[in-house]
Design a protein around this motif. Structure first.
Motif, PDB file in Angstrom:
ATOM      1  N   LEU A 320       0.990  -1.147   0.148  1.00 45.13           N
ATOM      2  CA  LEU A 320      -0.032   0.056  -0.127  1.00 45.13           C
ATOM      3  C   LEU A 320       0.984   1.257   0.047  1.00 45.13           C
ATOM      4  O   LEU A 320       2.061   1.179   0.238  1.00 45.13           O
ATOM      5  CB  LEU A 320      -0.713  -0.078   1.049  1.00 45.13           C
ATOM      6  N   SER A 321       0.251   2.545  -0.226  1.00 45.00           N
ATOM      7  CA  SER A 321       1.035   3.748  -0.130  1.00 45.00           C
ATOM      8  C   SER A 321       1.099   4.181   1.487  1.00 45.00           C
ATOM      9  O   SER A 321       0.044   4.447   2.132  1.00 45.00           O
ATOM     10  CB  SER A 321       0.521   4.663  -0.967  1.00 45.00           C
ATOM     11  N   LEU A 322       2.602   4.362   1.776  1.00 42.39           N
ATOM     12  CA  LEU A 322       2.476   4.659   3.392  1.00 42.39           C
ATOM     13  C   LEU A 322       1.871   6.161   3.504  1.00 42.39           C
ATOM     14  O   LEU A 322       1.151   6.433   4.153  1.00 42.39           O
ATOM     15  CB  LEU A 322       4.013   4.884   3.395  1.00 42.39           C
ATOM     16  N   SER A 323       2.040   6.977   2.417  1.00 41.32           N
ATOM     17  CA  SER A 323       1.530   8.314   2.632  1.00 41.32           C
ATOM     18  C   SER A 323       0.143   8.321   2.570  1.00 41.32           C
ATOM     19  O   SER A 323      -0.738   9.282   3.393  1.00 41.32           O
ATOM     20  CB  SER A 323       1.927   9.396   1.525  1.00 41.32           C
ATOM     21  N   GLU A 324      -0.490   7.582   1.891  1.00 41.74           N
ATOM     22  CA  GLU A 324      -1.964   7.416   1.779  1.00 41.74           C
ATOM     23  C   GLU A 324      -2.451   6.899   2.996  1.00 41.74           C
ATOM     24  O   GLU A 324      -3.636   7.544   3.410  1.00 41.74           O
ATOM     25  CB  GLU A 324      -2.599   6.584   0.647  1.00 41.74           C
ATOM     26  N   LEU A 325      -1.644   5.767   3.552  1.00 45.26           N
ATOM     27  CA  LEU A 325      -2.172   5.398   4.899  1.00 45.26           C
ATOM     28  C   LEU A 325      -2.310   6.321   6.193  1.00 45.26           C
ATOM     29  O   LEU A 325      -3.180   6.395   6.840  1.00 45.26           O
ATOM     30  CB  LEU A 325      -1.330   3.906   5.287  1.00 45.26           C
ATOM     31  N   VAL A 326      -0.967   6.979   6.269  1.00 41.12           N
ATOM     32  CA  VAL A 326      -0.992   8.200   7.118  1.00 41.12           C
ATOM     33  C   VAL A 326      -2.079   9.016   7.092  1.00 41.12           C
ATOM     34  O   VAL A 326      -2.748   9.658   8.133  1.00 41.12           O
ATOM     35  CB  VAL A 326       0.553   8.662   7.144  1.00 41.12           C
ATOM     36  N   ALA A 327      -2.156   9.651   5.783  1.00 44.08           N
ATOM     37  CA  ALA A 327      -3.240  10.566   5.497  1.00 44.08           C
ATOM     38  C   ALA A 327      -4.685   9.974   5.846  1.00 44.08           C
ATOM     39  O   ALA A 327      -5.433  10.859   6.404  1.00 44.08           O
ATOM     40  CB  ALA A 327      -3.349  11.019   4.039  1.00 44.08           C
ATOM     41  N   GLU A 328      -4.987   8.940   5.612  1.00 43.92           N
ATOM     42  CA  GLU A 328      -6.349   8.412   5.882  1.00 43.92           C
ATOM     43  C   GLU A 328      -6.388   8.308   7.642  1.00 43.92           C
ATOM     44  O   GLU A 328      -7.293   8.612   7.979  1.00 43.92           O
ATOM     45  CB  GLU A 328      -6.427   7.048   5.459  1.00 43.92           C
ATOM     46  N   LEU A 329      -5.424   7.932   8.247  1.00 39.55           N
ATOM     47  CA  LEU A 329      -5.412   7.894   9.731  1.00 39.55           C
ATOM     48  C   LEU A 329      -5.479   9.037  10.414  1.00 39.55           C
ATOM     49  O   LEU A 329      -6.331   9.500  11.138  1.00 39.55           O
ATOM     50  CB  LEU A 329      -4.090   7.470  10.070  1.00 39.55           C
ATOM     51  N   LEU A 330      -4.838  10.307   9.510  1.00 39.77           N
ATOM     52  CA  LEU A 330      -5.044  11.602  10.250  1.00 39.77           C
ATOM     53  C   LEU A 330      -6.661  12.068   9.990  1.00 39.77           C
ATOM     54  O   LEU A 330      -7.186  13.160  10.491  1.00 39.77           O
ATOM     55  CB  LEU A 330      -4.227  12.602   9.687  1.00 39.77           C
ATOM     56  N   ASN A 331      -7.539  11.176   9.329  1.00 36.06           N
ATOM     57  CA  ASN A 331      -8.682  11.730   9.168  1.00 36.06           C
ATOM     58  C   ASN A 331      -9.526  11.107  10.523  1.00 36.06           C
ATOM     59  O   ASN A 331     -10.741  11.546  10.618  1.00 36.06           O
ATOM     60  CB  ASN A 331      -9.455  11.000   7.860  1.00 36.06           C
ATOM     61  N   TYR A 332      -8.755  10.303  11.226  1.00 33.16           N
ATOM     62  CA  TYR A 332      -9.742   9.840  12.369  1.00 33.16           C
ATOM     63  C   TYR A 332      -8.751   9.954  13.707  1.00 33.16           C
ATOM     64  O   TYR A 332      -8.542   9.125  14.395  1.00 33.16           O
ATOM     65  CB  TYR A 332      -9.794   8.238  12.165  1.00 33.16           C
ATOM     66  N   THR A 333      -8.508  11.391  13.913  1.00 36.19           N
ATOM     67  CA  THR A 333      -7.521  11.516  15.197  1.00 36.19           C
ATOM     68  C   THR A 333      -8.458  11.417  16.287  1.00 36.19           C
ATOM     69  O   THR A 333      -9.668  11.717  16.123  1.00 36.19           O
ATOM     70  CB  THR A 333      -7.063  13.140  14.845  1.00 36.19           C
ATOM     71  N   ARG A 334      -7.729  11.358  17.399  1.00 32.22           N
ATOM     72  CA  ARG A 334      -8.483  11.101  18.651  1.00 32.22           C
ATOM     73  C   ARG A 334      -7.760  12.144  19.625  1.00 32.22           C
ATOM     74  O   ARG A 334      -6.613  12.395  19.581  1.00 32.22           O
ATOM     75  CB  ARG A 334      -8.278   9.695  19.035  1.00 32.22           C
ATOM     76  N   THR A 335      -8.336  12.503  20.901  1.00 32.54           N
ATOM     77  CA  THR A 335      -7.788  13.193  21.859  1.00 32.54           C
ATOM     78  C   THR A 335      -8.251  12.440  23.204  1.00 32.54           C
ATOM     79  O   THR A 335      -9.243  11.622  23.423  1.00 32.54           O
ATOM     80  CB  THR A 335      -8.681  14.668  22.156  1.00 32.54           C
ATOM     81  N   ASP A 336      -7.270  12.710  23.979  1.00 32.30           N
ATOM     82  CA  ASP A 336      -7.572  12.114  25.667  1.00 32.30           C
ATOM     83  C   ASP A 336      -7.900  10.686  25.337  1.00 32.30           C
ATOM     84  O   ASP A 336      -8.589  10.121  26.146  1.00 32.30           O
ATOM     85  CB  ASP A 336      -8.654  12.937  26.283  1.00 32.30           C
TER      86      ASP A 336
END
Length: 344
Positions: A320-336
């Motif tokens: 898979l594309s590493l940059s695409e995976l990281v970008a996708e993850l950043l759509n689901y950021t979390r806090t606390d």
């Protein structure tokens, strides 16, 4: 959704006595323009050793040894050496594995400077009776699954030991898995891993829990997968999630999370869906059905190759594309996230 390309099987069992039952769960690392792959080799009777091969590219075997590169030598690993992972920290390779003596499964370490000769450093995880573990963690706010899943074993099972590929805040850090979660251990050097260290670790146990289950595909338990990958946005962790089925078996999927670079206990983001699942025939049927178990990665430019055990019988990989995976993850950021204990 991330586009995943599955590139079929790269290693199967052979007629050689040390790997005539299965090959699975490989550790991977690049060195000297070659990809080095250390894999769990199983012989009849369920005794495991570590096999080795070189890849000339991510999908082509160039050389494969006809005997194990690491075999059981000591009582603590007398029944097998299982599920290796490998990283390089400074000028030393750290190869971790599960040492199995027929009753206890515990994380152990071997080190090397050349990927040919390894020095076994012994068990590096706590060797603790369940009764003592239960007493030490009694004041921690942890899932009751810790007691449900471990009370049947006299000693605590501590597996999936995986080092971060560099020091974090001058400390050596590694993951370990005590069901149902992933924990982190941080030390200045490995000599600190004494009985007193582990007593204190369990008294503060909830502080050391790195990841807990969140989603339905990982609801039963989670565990370490591949060594963390450093990106500008955080540590990318490919791990495995397990969920039980009506017939009592488990489905193992590959999952992804992003952790803070300076304090990995802070989760930045997590995919709410499976990264990939067992959906090919070679993943659905084998020694253990319905399993993809990621344990190694190779990064070439932006393409991330993920190597995994398929149905506990053969080795396959996905890309898979590493940059695409990281970008996708950043759509689901979390806090606390430190205090989140959901779906229990």
């Amino acid at each position: 959704m991330i586009e995943i390309k599955k590139d079929n099987i790269i290693l199967k069992k052979t007629e050689l006595s040390f790997e005539n039952e299965a090959v699975l769960n490989p550790a991977t690392i690049c060195a000297e323009n070659m990809i080095h792959l250390f894999y769990r080799a199983v012989q009849k009777g369920n005794y495991s050793s570590i096999g080795y091969c070189k890849l000339k590219n991510p999908f082509k075997v160039a050389e494969r040894l006809k005997e194990p590169i690491l075999s059981p030598e000591f009582e603590y690993e007398s029944h097998g050496i299982e599920d290796p992972r490998i990283v390089k920290i400074d000028d030393l390779y750290y190869l971790t594995y599960t040492a199995y003596d027929g009753k206890n499964a515990l994380g152990a370490l071997a080190t090397s400077k050349d990927l040919k000769h390894f020095k076994k450093e012994g068990i590096i995880v706590p060797q603790i009776k369940y009764s003592k573990f239960k007493r030490l963690v009694s004041k921690s706010k942890i899932s009751p699954k810790y007691f449900e899943m471990n009370e049947a074993f006299p000693r605590l099972m501590v597996k999936d030991v995986i080092f971060f590929p560099r020091r974090i805040n001058d400390k050596l850090c590694f993951l370990q898995r005590i069901k149902p979660d992933i924990q982190i251990v941080s030390v200045n050097n490995l000599k600190e891993l004494t009985g007193e260290f582990w007593d204190d670790y369990f008294l503060r146990f909830e502080e050391n829990i790195l990841l807990t289950s969140m989603h339905s595909h990982e609801i039963s338990y989670i565990g370490g997968g591949c060594p963390p990958i450093e990106t500008e946005h955080g540590w990318l962790l490919i791990y495995h999630g397990a969920t039980s089925t009506l017939d009592g078996s488990y489905v193992y999927s590959a999952c992804a999370s992003l952790l803070d670079l300076d304090d990995p206990r802070k989760e930045i983001a997590r995919l709410p869906y499976k990264l990939f699942i067992p959906d090919r025939e070679y993943e659905l049927k084998g020694d253990v059905d319905k399993v993809v178990f990621p344990t190694g990665t190779i990064l070439i430019k932006d393409t991330l190759f993920i190597y995994y055990g398929a149905a506990d019988e053969r080795i396959a990989f996905a890309s898979l594309s590493l940059s695409e995976l990281v970008a996708e993850l950043l759509n689901y950021t979390r806090t606390d996230v430190d205090n989140i204990m959901t779906n229990y």
